[in-house]
Structures are given as C-alpha cells and as structure tokens.
Design a protein around this motif. Structure first.
Motif, PDB file in Angstrom:
ATOM      1  N   ALA A 146     -27.100  -7.788  13.129  1.00 29.81           N
ATOM      2  CA  ALA A 146     -26.733  -9.018  13.836  1.00 29.81           C
ATOM      3  C   ALA A 146     -26.078  -8.775  15.192  1.00 29.81           C
ATOM      4  CB  ALA A 146     -25.818  -9.876  12.967  1.00 29.81           C
ATOM      5  N   ARG A 147     -25.387  -7.637  15.328  1.00 28.64           N
ATOM      6  CA  ARG A 147     -24.751  -7.305  16.607  1.00 28.64           C
ATOM      7  C   ARG A 147     -24.853  -5.800  16.817  1.00 28.64           C
ATOM      8  NH1 ARG A 147     -20.040 -10.029  14.469  1.00 28.64           N
ATOM      9  NH2 ARG A 147     -18.972  -8.019  14.633  1.00 28.64           N
ATOM     10  N   GLU A 148     -24.752  -5.398  18.088  1.00 25.27           N
ATOM     11  CA  GLU A 148     -24.845  -3.978  18.406  1.00 25.27           C
ATOM     12  C   GLU A 148     -23.715  -3.179  17.772  1.00 25.27           C
ATOM     13  OE1 GLU A 148     -25.734  -1.118  22.273  1.00 25.27           O
ATOM     14  OE2 GLU A 148     -24.829  -3.111  22.575  1.00 25.27           O
ATOM     15  N   ASP A 149     -22.495  -3.734  17.792  1.00 21.69           N
ATOM     16  CA  ASP A 149     -21.372  -2.997  17.213  1.00 21.69           C
ATOM     17  C   ASP A 149     -21.523  -2.816  15.708  1.00 21.69           C
ATOM     18  OD1 ASP A 149     -20.855  -5.915  17.160  1.00 21.69           O
ATOM     19  OD2 ASP A 149     -18.969  -5.344  16.197  1.00 21.69           O
ATOM     20  N   LEU A 150     -22.174  -3.773  15.046  1.00 23.53           N
ATOM     21  CA  LEU A 150     -22.402  -3.641  13.607  1.00 23.53           C
ATOM     22  C   LEU A 150     -23.404  -2.524  13.316  1.00 23.53           C
ATOM     23  CD1 LEU A 150     -22.599  -7.440  12.729  1.00 23.53           C
ATOM     24  CD2 LEU A 150     -20.690  -5.889  12.286  1.00 23.53           C
ATOM     25  N   MET A 151     -24.436  -2.424  14.145  1.00 23.37           N
ATOM     26  CA  MET A 151     -25.387  -1.325  13.994  1.00 23.37           C
ATOM     27  C   MET A 151     -24.695   0.018  14.217  1.00 23.37           C
ATOM     28  SD  MET A 151     -28.832  -0.446  16.192  1.00 23.37           S
ATOM     29  CE  MET A 151     -27.835   0.107  17.586  1.00 23.37           C
ATOM     30  N   GLU A 152     -23.838   0.082  15.216  1.00 23.64           N
ATOM     31  CA  GLU A 152     -23.113   1.321  15.500  1.00 23.64           C
ATOM     32  C   GLU A 152     -22.174   1.690  14.349  1.00 23.64           C
ATOM     33  OE1 GLU A 152     -21.317   0.278  19.178  1.00 23.64           O
ATOM     34  OE2 GLU A 152     -23.075   0.803  20.392  1.00 23.64           O
ATOM     35  N   ASP A 153     -21.503   0.693  13.774  1.00 20.14           N
ATOM     36  CA  ASP A 153     -20.617   0.953  12.630  1.00 20.14           C
ATOM     37  C   ASP A 153     -21.411   1.501  11.444  1.00 20.14           C
ATOM     38  OD1 ASP A 153     -18.475   0.035  14.085  1.00 20.14           O
ATOM     39  OD2 ASP A 153     -18.421  -1.944  13.134  1.00 20.14           O
ATOM     40  N   LEU A 154     -22.570   0.905  11.191  1.00 14.64           N
ATOM     41  CA  LEU A 154     -23.419   1.365  10.098  1.00 14.64           C
ATOM     42  C   LEU A 154     -23.837   2.817  10.304  1.00 14.64           C
ATOM     43  CD1 LEU A 154     -25.257   0.950   7.600  1.00 14.64           C
ATOM     44  CD2 LEU A 154     -26.969  -0.025   9.166  1.00 14.64           C
ATOM     45  N   HIS A 155     -24.245   3.131  11.511  1.00 16.72           N
ATOM     46  CA  HIS A 155     -24.686   4.496  11.797  1.00 16.72           C
ATOM     47  C   HIS A 155     -23.537   5.487  11.634  1.00 16.72           C
ATOM     48  CE1 HIS A 155     -27.118   7.695  13.298  1.00 16.72           C
ATOM     49  NE2 HIS A 155     -26.420   7.847  14.412  1.00 16.72           N
ATOM     50  N   GLU A 156     -22.354   5.097  12.046  1.00 13.90           N
ATOM     51  CA  GLU A 156     -21.186   5.958  11.870  1.00 13.90           C
ATOM     52  C   GLU A 156     -20.923   6.230  10.395  1.00 13.90           C
ATOM     53  OE1 GLU A 156     -17.867   4.275  13.894  1.00 13.90           O
ATOM     54  OE2 GLU A 156     -18.740   4.538  15.904  1.00 13.90           O
ATOM     55  N   GLN A 157     -21.098   5.211   9.546  1.00 12.65           N
ATOM     56  CA  GLN A 157     -20.884   5.396   8.111  1.00 12.65           C
ATOM     57  C   GLN A 157     -21.898   6.380   7.530  1.00 12.65           C
ATOM     58  OE1 GLN A 157     -21.061   1.133   7.117  1.00 12.65           O
ATOM     59  NE2 GLN A 157     -19.038   1.354   6.177  1.00 12.65           N
ATOM     60  N   VAL A 158     -23.148   6.238   7.931  1.00  5.72           N
ATOM     61  CA  VAL A 158     -24.187   7.149   7.442  1.00  5.72           C
ATOM     62  C   VAL A 158     -23.912   8.577   7.901  1.00  5.72           C
ATOM     63  CG1 VAL A 158     -26.641   7.728   7.591  1.00  5.72           C
ATOM     64  CG2 VAL A 158     -25.941   5.338   7.268  1.00  5.72           C
ATOM     65  N   GLN A 159     -23.600   8.740   9.181  1.00  2.00           N
ATOM     66  CA  GLN A 159     -23.367  10.083   9.703  1.00  2.00           C
ATOM     67  C   GLN A 159     -22.111  10.712   9.080  1.00  2.00           C
ATOM     68  OE1 GLN A 159     -25.445  11.886  11.841  1.00  2.00           O
ATOM     69  NE2 GLN A 159     -26.742  10.172  11.182  1.00  2.00           N
ATOM     70  N   THR A 182     -27.048  14.219   1.467  1.00  2.17           N
ATOM     71  CA  THR A 182     -28.356  14.648   1.959  1.00  2.17           C
ATOM     72  C   THR A 182     -29.161  13.429   2.380  1.00  2.17           C
ATOM     73  OG1 THR A 182     -28.342  16.524   0.431  1.00  2.17           O
ATOM     74  CG2 THR A 182     -30.469  15.884   1.371  1.00  2.17           C
ATOM     75  N   LEU A 183     -29.751  13.498   3.568  1.00  2.00           N
ATOM     76  CA  LEU A 183     -30.569  12.394   4.063  1.00  2.00           C
ATOM     77  C   LEU A 183     -31.990  12.505   3.511  1.00  2.00           C
ATOM     78  CD1 LEU A 183     -30.726   9.942   6.029  1.00  2.00           C
ATOM     79  CD2 LEU A 183     -31.525  11.554   7.773  1.00  2.00           C
ATOM     80  N   GLN A 184     -32.464  11.416   2.896  1.00  2.00           N
ATOM     81  CA  GLN A 184     -33.823  11.382   2.363  1.00  2.00           C
ATOM     82  C   GLN A 184     -34.801  10.658   3.291  1.00  2.00           C
ATOM     83  OE1 GLN A 184     -34.797  12.978  -0.360  1.00  2.00           O
ATOM     84  NE2 GLN A 184     -32.721  13.670  -0.873  1.00  2.00           N
ATOM     85  N   THR A 185     -34.315   9.635   3.970  1.00  2.00           N
ATOM     86  CA  THR A 185     -35.167   8.902   4.914  1.00  2.00           C
ATOM     87  C   THR A 185     -34.292   8.052   5.810  1.00  2.00           C
ATOM     88  OG1 THR A 185     -37.149   7.502   5.127  1.00  2.00           O
ATOM     89  CG2 THR A 185     -35.532   6.839   3.468  1.00  2.00           C
ATOM     90  N   GLY A 186     -34.778   7.750   7.015  1.00  2.00           N
ATOM     91  CA  GLY A 186     -34.034   6.909   7.952  1.00  2.00           C
ATOM     92  C   GLY A 186     -32.913   7.681   8.622  1.00  2.00           C
ATOM     93  N   GLY A 187     -31.802   6.982   8.881  1.00  2.00           N
ATOM     94  CA  GLY A 187     -30.604   7.648   9.373  1.00  2.00           C
ATOM     95  C   GLY A 187     -30.367   7.634  10.866  1.00  2.00           C
ATOM     96  N   GLU A 188     -31.260   7.017  11.648  1.00  2.00           N
ATOM     97  CA  GLU A 188     -31.061   6.939  13.098  1.00  2.00           C
ATOM     98  C   GLU A 188     -31.480   5.563  13.599  1.00  2.00           C
ATOM     99  OE1 GLU A 188     -29.775   8.951  15.296  1.00  2.00           O
ATOM    100  OE2 GLU A 188     -29.480  10.730  14.033  1.00  2.00           O
TER     101      GLU A 188
END
Length: 460
Positions: free
Chosen positions: A304-317, A325-331
C-alpha cells in the motif's frame, strides 16, 4: 491529505483535512443526531441498513476502483470486499432486532425482570487502510443499527474511501450526523476520545496504536474494542491433504497482497509431510501473478505504501541474516510501484524477526516440527492470538487441536476469515472485545437490568 497510487508511485489529487473546529462541529452533529436516532424504532434502522446494502451493490465498481487506486487492492478482491460489506448490512438488517431483543430472566413469581440492550451514544471508529470498506462496515452496520451514531477516523492514505462510505449512508437515507468521516491526522484522535460527547471507541490497527487508544479510552472510563495485529499459525498435521493445504496456504498468505491481520503467517508443518508441503507451497506461491491491481488476472498487487514495502523487505532480510533460508522471492520487484513478490523462507529460528513480529506482506515463514505437540507449542509461542488454521483429515483431532491454540478463532481445513455471522476478535496482544454476530452488536450497548413489580407486592 497527500495520496500516492501504490501501483505507479504517482501522486493522486490531495484531499483537504478537516480542521479542529470542523471536527468539533462534527461531534456536535453526532451527539444531536444520536438524540433522535436512538429513539427510532429498530425496524426503521434495519430498513435503512438494507438500503445501504443496495447502495453498495449498485456502486460496486466505483467503490472497488477507489480502493484499488488508493491502496492497491487487486480489483477482483476490491469488488468482493464491497459485496461482503453489503452482506454484513443484510445480516444485521435481518437479525439486529433479534440480537437486541429484551432478554427475559426468571426471578420471583410476582416480578418481571429483563435485560434491555440500549445504545450508548456517538462511537469513534479508528480504522486501517488494508480493508478500507470492510473494516468500517463491520463496525458501522451493527453499531448504527443498535442506535448509536458513528464517527470514522480513517487511515490517512484512504480519505476517498472514507468519504465514499459516508456517501453510502447518505444515499441510503440516513439522517444527517448519524455517520460522519473525520479527515484528520492521529494528533487529533485523543481530543475526540476525551470529548464528553463521545461514548466509546473502537480501533483496528497496530499493537502500538491499540495500546495508545486503549490507554486514552481507559483514562476516560469509556468502553473500547481493539482488533490488533496477528501472526497466525497455519498448522499442517501428518494426516493433512498436503496439496489442498498448500494451495489454500498460498492464497491466505497472499490475500490482499499479504496485507491482512488474519492471514496465515507462520506455516507449521509436521516432519512427515514437510518436504511434500514445502514443494507444493513454493510451487503455488511462484504460480501467482504479481501485477497491475486494475488487471483482473492479478493475484498480488503492490504494497500500500513504499515504506511498508521497505519494512517488509527489512524483516525478510533480517530473518535471513538470523539463519533462515530463502526458497523463493525476497527482493522488491524492479518496476514502477511498490511490488514485493510472494516469498518463502525456511529454517526460521524461533527468535528470528519473522517469528516474533507481524509480517504484513506476502512473505511466509515455514517451520518443520516433530509432531502434534510441538506444532501446538510453536503455534502458541507468540504474543499474538488473532486467528489460526489446522489441517488434518481427522475432524475430531482437528477440533481438539483447535481448542489448544491460543487465539480468537481457529478454522479446521479452511483459511481464517471474518464472517458477519461469527464473532471476531483476538486475545493476548491481538486485542480484546468482539466484532460481528450477536456479540458485535452488543459491544456498544448498555445491558440494562430492569425489574418490574406491583407496589402491592412490596414487602414493607
């Protein structure tokens, strides 16, 4: 209020906020409307709610497009959301009178005793952007029909949705002041809660927001309902239909582009079926189409917002750096807008970021466990307790395991969902109180005990 189309990153036309003076005027109208509205017969309020359902259905495409433009919901899901709001209106238009009928209580032979369910007054609703129509209607349909009036403080990125909802009630014939939207920032919320004319408050949102609103309401001794975050377990037992579980699991993790409090977020799989489930689950996640939310074929839209996407990516990383272990996606996807792909991580430590925090996006953590007891233990190893899902071919086993999961609702062989006929809410840090069903319409009423007897029967 500045808005950005999350699918393109382009700015939308800003919508002017209400001033503090305009908010005060709205509260005045709400209080004045309550004096008349609360005295109307239940049948009249139910008829008007049925009319709101008609307005929703007549304008389903218009409302769906507003949602998609403001917060990126895939258009098919947006239309379904409008239809679900109409369903909630239908439900209370049919059942509100029954839910709030006087409850007779047997006491003394010479006396009549009953509980009368009576409205409280103006109720403030603080609502999020992820289901910008449904979250509001699951509050408004029962609360207004009970005889209260409503004040909506919607999320700042969906003001057009807020105004459209106000128009629904206006077009349905509701009197002025019964439902109003307050286009304000969070800085004015406490002032409204503290206003003596406001009787109660409900919030759907983050744990942090819930603590603040709960504290403010508590200090004013005003009733509140809080529906907060979740980190729902999706438990796959050794006798589950793995293919079906994987297909439904992918759907529930990516519903609304993964931005749902009751989405499955922690996939807990018994070792005997772990490899088979993981293979099927990754395949299902990778088969989903990420694209323009206005496209009928898009399964997953933008965040919904750029900052939310960035927060999600930070959680994954962070989770990957903690040993997963990353199986798919992640970027994030390399395109205009705020798109994040369906993502699966495994080997997730219990103390990793995705184990401990709510993940609000299409990223799933998958865990292997030794058996049923360990699955239940891990499911409950969370400070959240909103929903849960259990997968097994043995329905008696499913009911037993469901009872042991610490959450507000558990579905066996089905994704967790809200339904107008069923009470909805959480435990632990997922909040308190219940919405929907009979329990939801009784959230903001005075359960008044009335005792009636003849003076001749008085023992003096």
């Amino acid at each position: 209020m500045n808005r950005v189309n999350p699918a393109t990153g382009e700015e939308l036309e800003p919508i002017e906020e209400h001033t503090a003076e305009e908010v005060d005027e709205a509260v005045t109208r709400s209080a004045e409307a309550y004096a008349e509205w609360s005295g109307r017969p239940m049948e009249e309020r139910q008829k008007l709610l049925s009319g709101a359902a008609d307005v929703l259905r007549e304008n389903v495409d218009e409302y769906a497009e507003i949602m998609t433009r403001e917060m990126g919901k895939p258009i098919a899901g947006a239309r379904s959301e409008v239809e679900k709001c109409a369903w909630a209106c239908d439900h209370y238009a049919e059942r509100a009178g029954e839910y709030l009928a006087d409850e007779r209580i047997g006491t003394e032979p010479h006396a009549e005793a009953f509980v009368s369910y009576e409205p409280l007054g103006p109720v403030l609703a603080i609502m999020p952007w992820n289901f910008p129509f449904w979250q509001v209607f699951r509050f408004a349909a029962p609360t207004l029909t009970a005889g209260n009036t409503g004040l909506l403080k919607h999320a700042s990125n969906v003001p057009e949705c807020a105004l459209a909802i106000e128009d629904v009630f206006r077009e349905a014939g509701y009197p002025e002041g019964v439902f109003q939207s307050l286009l304000v920032g969070s800085d004015l919320v406490n002032d409204v809660i503290e206003d003596d004319r406001v009787a109660a408050v409900t919030l759907t949102g983050s744990e942090r927001a819930g603590r603040a609103v709960g504290k403010a309401a508590g200090e004013q001794l005003k009733p509140s309902v809080l529906e907060l975050g979740g980190s729902d377990p999706f438990v796959v037992l050794d006798d589950a239909d793995v293919e079906v579980a994987a297909a439904v699991g992918a759907r529930t993790r990516t519903l609304n582009s993964g931005q749902s409090c009751i989405a499955a977020k922690r996939f807990i799989v018994v070792d005997e079926v772990y490899e088979a489930f993981l293979e099927a689950f990754v395949r299902e996640m990778e088969a989903l189409t990420v694209g323009d939310p206005m496209d009928e074929d898009a399964d997953v839209g933008p965040q919904a917002r750029e900052d939310l996407m960035e927060d999600l990516h930070e959680q994954v990383q962070a989770t990957l750096s903690e040993g997963a272990t990353l199986q798919t996606g992640g970027e994030p996807l390399d395109r205009e807008g705020f798109f994040y792909p369906p993502t699966v991580v495994t080997d997730v430590p219990r103390d990793a970021t995705m184990s401990c925090e709510e993940v609000f996006g299409p990223a799933a953590a998958v865990y292997g466990v030794g058996g049923e007891a360990e699955a239940i233990d891990l499911a409950n190893d969370s400070h959240y307790g909103l929903g849960g899902s259990v997968w097994t071919e043995d329905l008696h086993r499913g009911k037993r395991v469901a009872r042991e999961i610490e959450s507000g609702c558990v579905f066996v062989n089905e994704l967790t969902k809200s339904d107008p006929r069923l009470p909805f809410g959480g435990v632990k840090d997922s909040g308190y109180g219940r919405e929907l069903s009979e329990k939801g319409i009784r959230a903001f009423v005075n359960a008044k005990t009335v005792w009636v007897q003849s003076a001749a029967d008085q023992d003096v």
